[in-house]
Design an enzyme around this catalytic site. Structure first.
Site, PDB file in Angstrom:
ATOM      1  N   LYS A 179       0.834  -1.219   0.102  1.00 27.47           N
ATOM      2  CA  LYS A 179      -0.134  -0.164  -0.008  1.00 27.47           C
ATOM      3  C   LYS A 179       0.838   1.229   0.138  1.00 27.47           C
ATOM      4  O   LYS A 179       2.003   1.195   0.546  1.00 27.47           O
ATOM      5  CB  LYS A 179      -0.917   0.086   1.197  1.00 27.47           C
ATOM      6  CG  LYS A 179      -0.465   0.009   2.705  1.00 27.47           C
ATOM      7  CD  LYS A 179      -0.061   1.477   2.914  1.00 27.47           C
ATOM      8  CE  LYS A 179      -1.215   2.525   2.581  1.00 27.47           C
ATOM      9  NZ  LYS A 179      -0.688   4.096   3.096  1.00 27.47           N
ATOM     10  N   THR A 190       9.232   3.474   0.824  1.00 26.23           N
ATOM     11  CA  THR A 190       8.081   4.406   1.298  1.00 26.23           C
ATOM     12  C   THR A 190       6.893   4.252   1.229  1.00 26.23           C
ATOM     13  O   THR A 190       6.211   4.687   0.446  1.00 26.23           O
ATOM     14  CB  THR A 190       8.334   5.865   0.532  1.00 26.23           C
ATOM     15  OG1 THR A 190       8.399   5.482  -0.993  1.00 26.23           O
ATOM     16  CG2 THR A 190       9.631   6.798   0.735  1.00 26.23           C
ATOM     17  N   GLU A 276      -1.486  10.243  -4.610  1.00 30.46           N
ATOM     18  CA  GLU A 276      -2.503  10.734  -4.294  1.00 30.46           C
ATOM     19  C   GLU A 276      -3.013  11.906  -5.137  1.00 30.46           C
ATOM     20  O   GLU A 276      -2.203  12.682  -5.534  1.00 30.46           O
ATOM     21  CB  GLU A 276      -2.508  11.492  -2.819  1.00 30.46           C
ATOM     22  CG  GLU A 276      -2.477  10.339  -1.659  1.00 30.46           C
ATOM     23  CD  GLU A 276      -2.491  11.109  -0.288  1.00 30.46           C
ATOM     24  OE1 GLU A 276      -2.503  10.329   0.632  1.00 30.46           O
ATOM     25  OE2 GLU A 276      -1.780  11.868  -0.217  1.00 30.46           O
TER      26      GLU A 276
END
Length: 407
Positions: A179, A190, A276
C-alpha cells in the site's frame, strides 16, 4: 520467469485474511493477516526517518534478532507513530493476541500500521480483529486480494503481483502486496510492502537480496517528498517449494534476485501511479551518465520537482523545468550536451538536443503527455550508466486529500 495472478497467497503455504475492525474507517475492511504454515526466515527494510513508528521498532527487533517469523498483522487508519511506550506496548499486545490465537511464538509475529500519526490504537478492536481473522485464513487468491484491499488508506486500488521461477528443478513462487499513495519519498521503501515466497533460501542471502534490490525499486519512488514514519517492507520465505537451499550467490540466487526485482519494481510503479490525486505515472530515465550515483541523483531530482510534476498534469512539454531540476540536483554535467525525449503509448518525441529546443510539434508533445503513463528520458552523454525513478503528476486533488486527511 512466469508472471501469474495473485499476491501474498500465491506461494505455497501462505494464507491471508481480512476484517472490518472499525479502527478508524467504517463500512470497509481495515485489518489484514498473512500467515505461513511453517516458520519463515525473514528479511526487512525500514524507514530512514529518525521518527520511527512503534511497529517499525518492533519489526526491526524481530527481523534482526530472531531466527524466524510466521505471521504479519497490519491495520490501516491509525499509524501507531509518535505514541510512546503505550504504542509500543500495543505492538506487543497485538503479537500476543496473534500468538495465542494461532499457537505460534509471540516473537514470530510482525506488525504494521498505516494511517494518521499521533493517535493511539484502540487495542480492544485490534485484538478482536486478530481473533476474527484467524479462523478465516485461506490460501486462495481472493483471500490475498482482500488482504491487499484491507491495508489501503488513500490508495484508490489494491496493489499485488506474483511470479514463478524454476530453482533446482522445483517451481518457486514469489508474491507480494503493498500500500502507498501519499507521504511517499526515499529513502527507504516509502510504503508498506509484504512479499512472500516458498523458496528455500538462507536468512543472510534473503536479507542481502532485499537490501540490494530496494535501491533500484522503492528507493526510486517519490510522490510528494515526504518520507513516512512507518515505511516497512517485509520478505518471508518458508522453504515449502523444497528447492535446494540457496546459500551462496550462484545462478539460483541470481534467478531469485531477478524475480524479486520484478516484484518490487512492479509494486513500486503501482505506488507511483496511484499517488494521491494522480492522473499519470511519471517515469524518469537518465541515460549516458558517468556513474550510477549521478544517474540516480538526476532522475530523483526531476521526478520530485513540483513544477515538473505540475507540467505533466497539464500535459505541457515544459522542458525548462526538467533541465532546471537537473541543474540544482548537485550532480555535475554539461547542460549544453543534454538530449531530452518524452515517450508514452502515443509515441516518442525529442524535445531538446544539446541543451537547446528542437523544432518539435507542441500538439504531438501534448498527445504523448496525455497518456496515463509518461516517460522523460534525459541523455547526459557522459558514460553508460543509467537509473530510473518513478513518481506522478501533481494535481488539485492532492491538496484536497491532504487538507482533510484526519477528518
Amino acid at each position: 520467469m512466469k508472471i501469474i495472478t495473485g499476491g501474498v497467497t500465491a506461494a505455497k503455504g501462505f494464507r491471508a485474511a481480512s476484517a472490518a475492525a472499525g479502527i478508524k474507517y467504517q463500512g470497509r475492511t481495515d485489518m489484514a493477516m498473512v500467515y505461513s504454515e511453517k516458520p519463515c526466515v525473514a528479511a526487512g527494510t525500514f524507514t530512514t526517518n529518525i521518527v520511527k513508528a512503534a511497529p517499525v521498532k518492533w519489526d526491526q527487533d524481530i527481523v534482526y534478532n530472531h531466527p524466524s517469523a510466521q505471521v504479519i498483522i497490519c491495520n490501516s487508519g491509525i499509524a501507531n507513530a509518535c505514541t510512546g511506550e503505550e504504542g509500543f506496548g500495543y505492538c506487543r499486545a497485538t503479537a500476543k493476541a496473534a500468538a495465542e490465537t494461532l499457537n505460534v511464538d509471540e516473537n514470530s509475529v510482525l506488525v504494521a500500521s498505516t494511517g494518521v500519526i499521533g493517535m493511539q490504537l484502540p487495542i480492544e478492536k485490534l485484538s478482536a480483529g486478530v481473533k476474527a481473522m484467524a479462523p478465516k485464513l485461506q490460501g486462495t487468491l481472493e483471500a490475498g486480494n482482500d488482504a491487499a484491499k484491507a491495508i489501503m488508506t488513500t490508495d484508490t486500488k489494491e496493489k499485488e503481483v506474483a511470479v514463478e521461477i524454476e530453482v533446482g528443478g522445483k517451481t518457486v513462487t514469489i508474491g507480494g502486496m503493498c500500500k502507498g499513495s501519499g507521504m511517499i519519498h526515499p529513502n527507504m521503501c516509502t510504503m508498506l510492502g509484504f512479499v512472500t515466497t516458498d523458496a528455500c533460501i538462507s536468512k543472510k542471502l534473503l536479507q542481502e537480496a532485499l537490501s540490494e534490490d530496494v535501491k533500484d525499486t522503492y528507493n526510486m519512488v517519490s510522490v510528494d517528498g515526504d518520507t513516512s514514519t512507518n515505511d516497512t517492507v517485509l520478505l518471508l520465505a518458508n522453504g515449502m517449494a523444497e528447492n535446494p537451499e540457496i546459500n551462496e550467490k550462484n545462478e539460483d540466487y541470481q534467478k531469485f534476485c531477478e524475480a524479486l526485482n520484478y516484484i518490487n519494481t512492479t509494486l513500486a510503479k503501482k505506488i507511483a501511479g496511484d499517488g494521491e490525486g494522480a492522473t499519470a505515472l511519471f517515469e524518469v530515465k537518465i541515460i549516458g551518465a558517468e556513474s550510477k550515483e549521478q544517474a540516480v541523483t538526476l532522475s530523483k531530482s526531476i521526478v520530485t520537482s513540483s513544477l515538473t510534476k505540475a507540467a505533466i498534469y497539464g500535459h505541457d512539454a515544459n522542458w525548462g523545468r526538467i533541465l532546471c531540476a537537473m541543474g540544482y540536483s548537485g550532480a555535475q554535467f554539461d547542460p549544453e550536451k543534454v538530449n531530452l525525449y518524452f515517450e508514452s503509448k502515443a509515441g516518442k518525441i525529442q524535445i531538446i538536443e544539446n541543451g537547446v529546443a528542437v523544432n518539435y510539434s507542441e500538439e504531438e508533445a501534448t498527445k504523448i503527455l496525455s497518456e496515463d503513463a509518461v516517460t522523460a528520458i534525459a541523455d547526459v552523454k557522459m558514460g553508460d550508466c543509467t537509473a530510473t525513478a518513478w513518481g506522478c503528476d501533481l494535481t488539485y486533488d492532492y491538496i484536497k486529500i491532504n487538507a482533510d486527511y484526519r477528518s
